[in-house]
Design a protein around this motif. Structure first.
Motif, PDB file in Angstrom:
ATOM      1  N   PRO A   1      69.857  47.040  42.040  1.00  0.00           N
ATOM      2  CA  PRO A   1      68.526  47.542  41.658  1.00  0.00           C
ATOM      3  C   PRO A   1      68.101  47.096  40.261  1.00  0.00           C
ATOM      4  O   PRO A   1      68.004  47.891  39.329  1.00  0.00           O
ATOM      5  N   ILE A   2      67.819  45.811  40.105  1.00  0.00           N
ATOM      6  CA  ILE A   2      67.439  45.265  38.796  1.00  0.00           C
ATOM      7  C   ILE A   2      66.083  45.812  38.373  1.00  0.00           C
ATOM      8  O   ILE A   2      65.117  45.789  39.142  1.00  0.00           O
ATOM      9  N   VAL A   3      66.015  46.284  37.133  1.00  0.00           N
ATOM     10  CA  VAL A   3      64.756  46.704  36.528  1.00  0.00           C
ATOM     11  C   VAL A   3      64.305  45.578  35.613  1.00  0.00           C
ATOM     12  O   VAL A   3      65.086  45.072  34.796  1.00  0.00           O
ATOM     13  N   VAL A   4      63.061  45.163  35.744  1.00  0.00           N
ATOM     14  CA  VAL A   4      62.510  44.109  34.899  1.00  0.00           C
ATOM     15  C   VAL A   4      61.785  44.784  33.740  1.00  0.00           C
ATOM     16  O   VAL A   4      60.805  45.503  33.938  1.00  0.00           O
ATOM     17  N   ALA A   5      62.311  44.563  32.533  1.00  0.00           N
ATOM     18  CA  ALA A   5      61.801  45.226  31.332  1.00  0.00           C
ATOM     19  C   ALA A   5      61.192  44.206  30.379  1.00  0.00           C
ATOM     20  O   ALA A   5      61.893  43.361  29.834  1.00  0.00           O
ATOM     21  N   ALA A   6      59.891  44.283  30.209  1.00  0.00           N
ATOM     22  CA  ALA A   6      59.187  43.400  29.278  1.00  0.00           C
ATOM     23  C   ALA A   6      59.226  44.004  27.878  1.00  0.00           C
ATOM     24  O   ALA A   6      59.397  45.216  27.720  1.00  0.00           O
ATOM     25  N   THR A   7      59.060  43.166  26.883  1.00  0.00           N
ATOM     26  CA  THR A   7      58.962  43.649  25.511  1.00  0.00           C
ATOM     27  C   THR A   7      57.571  43.354  24.980  1.00  0.00           C
ATOM     28  O   THR A   7      56.992  42.304  25.251  1.00  0.00           O
ATOM     29  N   ASP A   8      57.039  44.318  24.249  1.00  0.00           N
ATOM     30  CA  ASP A   8      55.712  44.162  23.668  1.00  0.00           C
ATOM     31  C   ASP A   8      55.585  45.151  22.527  1.00  0.00           C
ATOM     32  O   ASP A   8      56.073  46.289  22.638  1.00  0.00           O
ATOM     33  N   GLU A   9      54.937  44.744  21.448  1.00  0.00           N
ATOM     34  CA  GLU A   9      54.813  45.653  20.307  1.00  0.00           C
ATOM     35  C   GLU A   9      54.034  46.924  20.663  1.00  0.00           C
ATOM     36  O   GLU A   9      54.162  47.933  19.986  1.00  0.00           O
ATOM     37  N   HIS A  10      53.267  46.888  21.745  1.00  0.00           N
ATOM     38  CA  HIS A  10      52.525  48.068  22.193  1.00  0.00           C
ATOM     39  C   HIS A  10      53.116  48.646  23.473  1.00  0.00           C
ATOM     40  O   HIS A  10      52.424  49.315  24.243  1.00  0.00           O
ATOM     41  N   GLY A  11      54.396  48.399  23.718  1.00  0.00           N
ATOM     42  CA  GLY A  11      55.049  48.861  24.938  1.00  0.00           C
ATOM     43  C   GLY A  11      55.017  50.365  25.084  1.00  0.00           C
ATOM     44  O   GLY A  11      54.927  51.111  24.102  1.00  0.00           O
ATOM     45  N   ASP A  12      55.115  50.836  26.314  1.00  0.00           N
ATOM     46  CA  ASP A  12      55.020  52.260  26.632  1.00  0.00           C
ATOM     47  C   ASP A  12      56.279  53.048  26.274  1.00  0.00           C
ATOM     48  O   ASP A  12      56.203  54.243  25.994  1.00  0.00           O
ATOM     49  N   THR A  13      57.442  52.391  26.320  1.00  0.00           N
ATOM     50  CA  THR A  13      58.711  53.092  26.151  1.00  0.00           C
ATOM     51  C   THR A  13      59.471  52.533  24.951  1.00  0.00           C
ATOM     52  O   THR A  13      59.774  51.337  24.917  1.00  0.00           O
ATOM     53  N   PRO A  14      59.798  53.375  23.979  1.00  0.00           N
ATOM     54  CA  PRO A  14      60.631  52.895  22.871  1.00  0.00           C
ATOM     55  C   PRO A  14      61.989  52.442  23.408  1.00  0.00           C
ATOM     56  O   PRO A  14      62.533  53.051  24.332  1.00  0.00           O
ATOM     57  N   VAL A  15      62.535  51.385  22.824  1.00  0.00           N
ATOM     58  CA  VAL A  15      63.766  50.782  23.321  1.00  0.00           C
ATOM     59  C   VAL A  15      64.891  51.802  23.445  1.00  0.00           C
ATOM     60  O   VAL A  15      65.674  51.750  24.391  1.00  0.00           O
ATOM     61  N   TRP A  16      64.980  52.754  22.534  1.00  0.00           N
ATOM     62  CA  TRP A  16      66.082  53.724  22.587  1.00  0.00           C
ATOM     63  C   TRP A  16      65.902  54.777  23.669  1.00  0.00           C
ATOM     64  O   TRP A  16      66.832  55.500  23.972  1.00  0.00           O
ATOM     65  N   ASP A  17      64.717  54.869  24.283  1.00  0.00           N
ATOM     66  CA  ASP A  17      64.490  55.811  25.378  1.00  0.00           C
ATOM     67  C   ASP A  17      64.669  55.180  26.758  1.00  0.00           C
ATOM     68  O   ASP A  17      64.533  55.853  27.776  1.00  0.00           O
ATOM     69  N   PHE A  18      64.970  53.897  26.803  1.00  0.00           N
ATOM     70  CA  PHE A  18      65.146  53.197  28.069  1.00  0.00           C
ATOM     71  C   PHE A  18      66.620  53.211  28.457  1.00  0.00           C
ATOM     72  O   PHE A  18      67.499  53.077  27.606  1.00  0.00           O
ATOM     73  N   ASP A  19      66.907  53.346  29.753  1.00  0.00           N
ATOM     74  CA  ASP A  19      68.271  53.386  30.255  1.00  0.00           C
ATOM     75  C   ASP A  19      68.794  51.968  30.506  1.00  0.00           C
ATOM     76  O   ASP A  19      68.518  51.365  31.540  1.00  0.00           O
ATOM     77  N   PHE A  20      69.555  51.453  29.555  1.00  0.00           N
ATOM     78  CA  PHE A  20      70.137  50.123  29.681  1.00  0.00           C
ATOM     79  C   PHE A  20      71.468  50.123  30.424  1.00  0.00           C
ATOM     80  O   PHE A  20      72.104  49.083  30.533  1.00  0.00           O
TER      81      PHE A  20
END
Length: 141
Positions: free
Chosen positions: A65-84
């Protein structure tokens, strides 16, 4: 590119997919900057979003179940709140324009790197390294 390859190897990434015409992981400067990590990290070059997303679809069909995570300075989810801790394909754009519209649309989630200073963004190598470090941190807790 060499910095990203070296960081990916050091921080436990499973591999690297390079898309588009900008950076060449096999350029002599990239190979040199990778300090040999190019020979330890599976690195492929794909020409299109569609090719990469077809691979993602195959992986999902096979039960990954790969999650595709984009990066953007206006992204919706702060990196530390994402489940890596889950399988993740992290998308990092180029330093001039970021990710293309096609890549942003292909993403399941858009991550941001919260910053406190005056800079609005990091260079691609630093951003990629930060994301991979966060993944390693979460996976080794």
């Amino acid at each position: 590119m060499g910095t990203i390859i070296r960081s990916a190897d050091a921080l436990g990434a499973a591999g690297l997919i390079v898309s588009g015409h900008g950076a060449d992981p096999y350029d002599q400067k990239s190979v040199r900057a990778s300090t040999g990590s190019i020979f330890s990290l599976p690195t492929v070059r794909e020409n299109s979003v569609e090719t990469v997303m077809a691979w993602v679809a195959e992986q999902r069909t096979a039960g990954v179940p790969i999650v595709v995570a984009a990066t953007d300075e206006h992204g919706d989810t702060p990196v530390w709140d994402f489940d890596f801790t889950q399988p993740v394909l992290v998308l990092v754009g180029n330093e001039t324009n970021g990710l293309s519209k096609a890549w942003r649309e292909a993403a399941d989630v858009t991550l941001s790197i919260p910053m406190a200073g005056a800079a609005s963004s990091l260079n691609a190598g630093n951003a990629a390294t930060l994301l991979m470090y966060e993944a390693l941190r979460q996976r080794t807790r």
